[in-house]
Design a protein around this motif. Sequence first.
Motif, PDB file in Angstrom:
ATOM      1  N   GLY A  56     -13.523   4.946 -13.011  1.00 21.77           N
ATOM      2  CA  GLY A  56     -13.041   5.196 -11.661  1.00 21.77           C
ATOM      3  C   GLY A  56     -12.530   3.940 -10.980  1.00 21.77           C
ATOM      4  N   VAL A  57     -13.245   2.836 -11.172  1.00 29.50           N
ATOM      5  CA  VAL A  57     -12.822   1.563 -10.585  1.00 29.50           C
ATOM      6  C   VAL A  57     -11.497   1.117 -11.195  1.00 29.50           C
ATOM      7  N   ALA A  58     -11.348   1.307 -12.498  1.00 34.20           N
ATOM      8  CA  ALA A  58     -10.105   0.937 -13.178  1.00 34.20           C
ATOM      9  C   ALA A  58      -8.919   1.730 -12.617  1.00 34.20           C
ATOM     10  N   LEU A  59      -9.125   3.020 -12.408  1.00 33.79           N
ATOM     11  CA  LEU A  59      -8.039   3.862 -11.910  1.00 33.79           C
ATOM     12  C   LEU A  59      -7.738   3.572 -10.438  1.00 33.79           C
ATOM     13  N   LYS A  60      -8.755   3.254  -9.654  1.00 33.91           N
ATOM     14  CA  LYS A  60      -8.514   2.923  -8.249  1.00 33.91           C
ATOM     15  C   LYS A  60      -7.732   1.616  -8.137  1.00 33.91           C
ATOM     16  N   LEU A  61      -8.089   0.639  -8.952  1.00 35.19           N
ATOM     17  CA  LEU A  61      -7.366  -0.626  -8.969  1.00 35.19           C
ATOM     18  C   LEU A  61      -5.904  -0.387  -9.342  1.00 35.19           C
ATOM     19  N   THR A  62      -5.702   0.485 -10.317  1.00 39.34           N
ATOM     20  CA  THR A  62      -4.345   0.840 -10.739  1.00 39.34           C
ATOM     21  C   THR A  62      -3.576   1.481  -9.592  1.00 39.34           C
ATOM     22  N   ALA A  63      -4.229   2.388  -8.892  1.00 36.92           N
ATOM     23  CA  ALA A  63      -3.589   3.075  -7.763  1.00 36.92           C
ATOM     24  C   ALA A  63      -3.109   2.084  -6.713  1.00 36.92           C
ATOM     25  N   MET A  64      -3.985   1.186  -6.312  1.00 37.65           N
ATOM     26  CA  MET A  64      -3.641   0.229  -5.260  1.00 37.65           C
ATOM     27  C   MET A  64      -2.515  -0.706  -5.697  1.00 37.65           C
ATOM     28  N   THR A  65      -2.544  -1.094  -6.964  1.00 35.48           N
ATOM     29  CA  THR A  65      -1.511  -1.999  -7.474  1.00 35.48           C
ATOM     30  C   THR A  65      -0.157  -1.300  -7.534  1.00 35.48           C
ATOM     31  N   LEU A  66      -0.123  -0.075  -8.028  1.00 36.27           N
ATOM     32  CA  LEU A  66       1.147   0.646  -8.128  1.00 36.27           C
ATOM     33  C   LEU A  66       1.726   0.931  -6.750  1.00 36.27           C
ATOM     34  N   MET A  67       0.858   1.241  -5.786  1.00 35.06           N
ATOM     35  CA  MET A  67       1.348   1.504  -4.426  1.00 35.06           C
ATOM     36  C   MET A  67       2.011   0.263  -3.828  1.00 35.06           C
ATOM     37  N   SER A  68       1.493  -0.902  -4.164  1.00 36.05           N
ATOM     38  CA  SER A  68       2.026  -2.124  -3.564  1.00 36.05           C
ATOM     39  C   SER A  68       3.185  -2.729  -4.353  1.00 36.05           C
ATOM     40  N   LYS A  69       3.269  -2.415  -5.650  1.00 39.04           N
ATOM     41  CA  LYS A  69       4.255  -3.081  -6.510  1.00 39.04           C
ATOM     42  C   LYS A  69       5.442  -2.218  -6.931  1.00 39.04           C
ATOM     43  N   VAL A  70       5.294  -0.896  -6.877  1.00 41.20           N
ATOM     44  CA  VAL A  70       6.349  -0.014  -7.380  1.00 41.20           C
ATOM     45  C   VAL A  70       7.158   0.539  -6.219  1.00 41.20           C
ATOM     46  N   GLY A  71       8.460   0.326  -6.287  1.00 43.21           N
ATOM     47  CA  GLY A  71       9.334   0.790  -5.229  1.00 43.21           C
ATOM     48  C   GLY A  71       9.696   2.258  -5.372  1.00 43.21           C
ATOM     49  N   GLY A  72      10.463   2.752  -4.414  1.00 45.45           N
ATOM     50  CA  GLY A  72      10.914   4.134  -4.443  1.00 45.45           C
ATOM     51  C   GLY A  72       9.766   5.109  -4.271  1.00 45.45           C
ATOM     52  N   ALA A  73       9.994   6.327  -4.745  1.00 46.10           N
ATOM     53  CA  ALA A  73       8.980   7.375  -4.606  1.00 46.10           C
ATOM     54  C   ALA A  73       7.852   7.212  -5.615  1.00 46.10           C
ATOM     55  N   ALA A  74       8.138   6.546  -6.739  1.00 44.16           N
ATOM     56  CA  ALA A  74       7.170   6.495  -7.839  1.00 44.16           C
ATOM     57  C   ALA A  74       5.869   5.795  -7.455  1.00 44.16           C
ATOM     58  N   GLY A  75       5.946   4.726  -6.672  1.00 47.40           N
ATOM     59  CA  GLY A  75       4.743   3.989  -6.291  1.00 47.40           C
ATOM     60  C   GLY A  75       3.739   4.849  -5.548  1.00 47.40           C
ATOM     61  N   PRO A  76       4.150   5.470  -4.442  1.00 47.32           N
ATOM     62  CA  PRO A  76       3.229   6.341  -3.715  1.00 47.32           C
ATOM     63  C   PRO A  76       2.750   7.540  -4.534  1.00 47.32           C
ATOM     64  N   LEU A  77       3.634   8.110  -5.341  1.00 51.85           N
ATOM     65  CA  LEU A  77       3.255   9.298  -6.121  1.00 51.85           C
ATOM     66  C   LEU A  77       2.245   8.945  -7.214  1.00 51.85           C
ATOM     67  N   TYR A  78       2.549   7.934  -8.009  1.00 43.42           N
ATOM     68  CA  TYR A  78       1.606   7.522  -9.053  1.00 43.42           C
ATOM     69  C   TYR A  78       0.340   6.934  -8.441  1.00 43.42           C
ATOM     70  N   GLY A  79       0.514   6.196  -7.355  1.00 41.68           N
ATOM     71  CA  GLY A  79      -0.650   5.627  -6.696  1.00 41.68           C
ATOM     72  C   GLY A  79      -1.613   6.708  -6.231  1.00 41.68           C
ATOM     73  N   THR A  80      -1.051   7.746  -5.626  1.00 38.68           N
ATOM     74  CA  THR A  80      -1.885   8.853  -5.171  1.00 38.68           C
ATOM     75  C   THR A  80      -2.532   9.571  -6.349  1.00 38.68           C
ATOM     76  N   ALA A  81      -1.780   9.733  -7.439  1.00 39.72           N
ATOM     77  CA  ALA A  81      -2.325  10.403  -8.630  1.00 39.72           C
ATOM     78  C   ALA A  81      -3.536   9.656  -9.169  1.00 39.72           C
ATOM     79  N   PHE A  82      -3.405   8.352  -9.350  1.00 41.44           N
ATOM     80  CA  PHE A  82      -4.515   7.565  -9.891  1.00 41.44           C
ATOM     81  C   PHE A  82      -5.682   7.482  -8.907  1.00 41.44           C
ATOM     82  N   LEU A  83      -5.373   7.444  -7.612  1.00 40.32           N
ATOM     83  CA  LEU A  83      -6.434   7.385  -6.611  1.00 40.32           C
ATOM     84  C   LEU A  83      -7.242   8.686  -6.586  1.00 40.32           C
TER      85      LEU A  83
END
Length: 209
Positions: free
Chosen positions: A63-90
Motif C-alpha cells: 500500500g505504501v509503495a502504491l501511494k508513493l507511486t500515486a503522489m509521484t505520478l500526480m506531480s510528474k505526469v502532465g495531461g490527463a494521465a497524471g491525475p487519472l493514474y495517480g487516482t488509480a494507484f491511490l
Amino acid sequence: MAVLDVTWAVKWLTLSAQAMAEHRAYLIELDRAIGDSDHGENMDRGFQAVLDKLSETPPGTPGVALKLTAMTLMSKVGGAAGPLYGTAFLRAATSLGESAEIDPAALANALAAARDGIVARGKAEPGDKTMVDAWTPAAEAARKAAVDGDVLAVLVAAAEAAEAGAVATDPLVARKGRASYLGERSAGHRDPGAASSALILRAAVGAAA
C-alpha cells in the motif's frame, strides 16, 4: 504464489517503468494520432520518477509503495494521465491498507478500486475510448478469477482482459478527452491510455511470475 508482498509491488513498479521506457515511442505514436503526442514521454518520465522515489524511501508495505507511486505520478505526469493514474494507484493503495500481504480477493478489490478511481476522476464509461476500456474488463476478470484462482491467475486474467480491451478501442469513436474533438476521425486508432494500462497490468504479471 499464495500471496503478494512489497517485494512484488516494487518489482511491478520497476517493470512498469521499464515497459514505459521500452514502449515510449509506441505510446507517442498512438497519442500523435488522436491526442497531444506526449503520453509516452509523460509516462516514461513519471515512472522513472517513481523509481527514484522508491530507492529514496523504500516502502514497507504494498500500500505504501502504491501511494508513493500515486503522489509521484500526480506531480510528474502532465495531461490527463497524471491525475487519472495517480487516482488509480491511490485508490488501490487505500484498498490494500496497511496489509503486508495481498491475497486473491484483496488483489481483485484493489484493481476494482483503481478502476473506480479512474471512472470517478475522468467521468468516462466503457465504450468512450479511454483507459476505462482496459481497466473495466481487467477488474471484472480479476474478480472472477479470484473466486477460485491464486494471485497469479488473477493478475493474468486482468492483464489479458486489459490487452483485449485496449485492442477493442481501435474502432471506437472517442467520447471523452482530447480525442473526442476528432469525432469520427478518432476511429481506427488505439487509445494511448488503454495501451499504457495494458502494459502496466502485464508488468504486474511479470513481477509475480
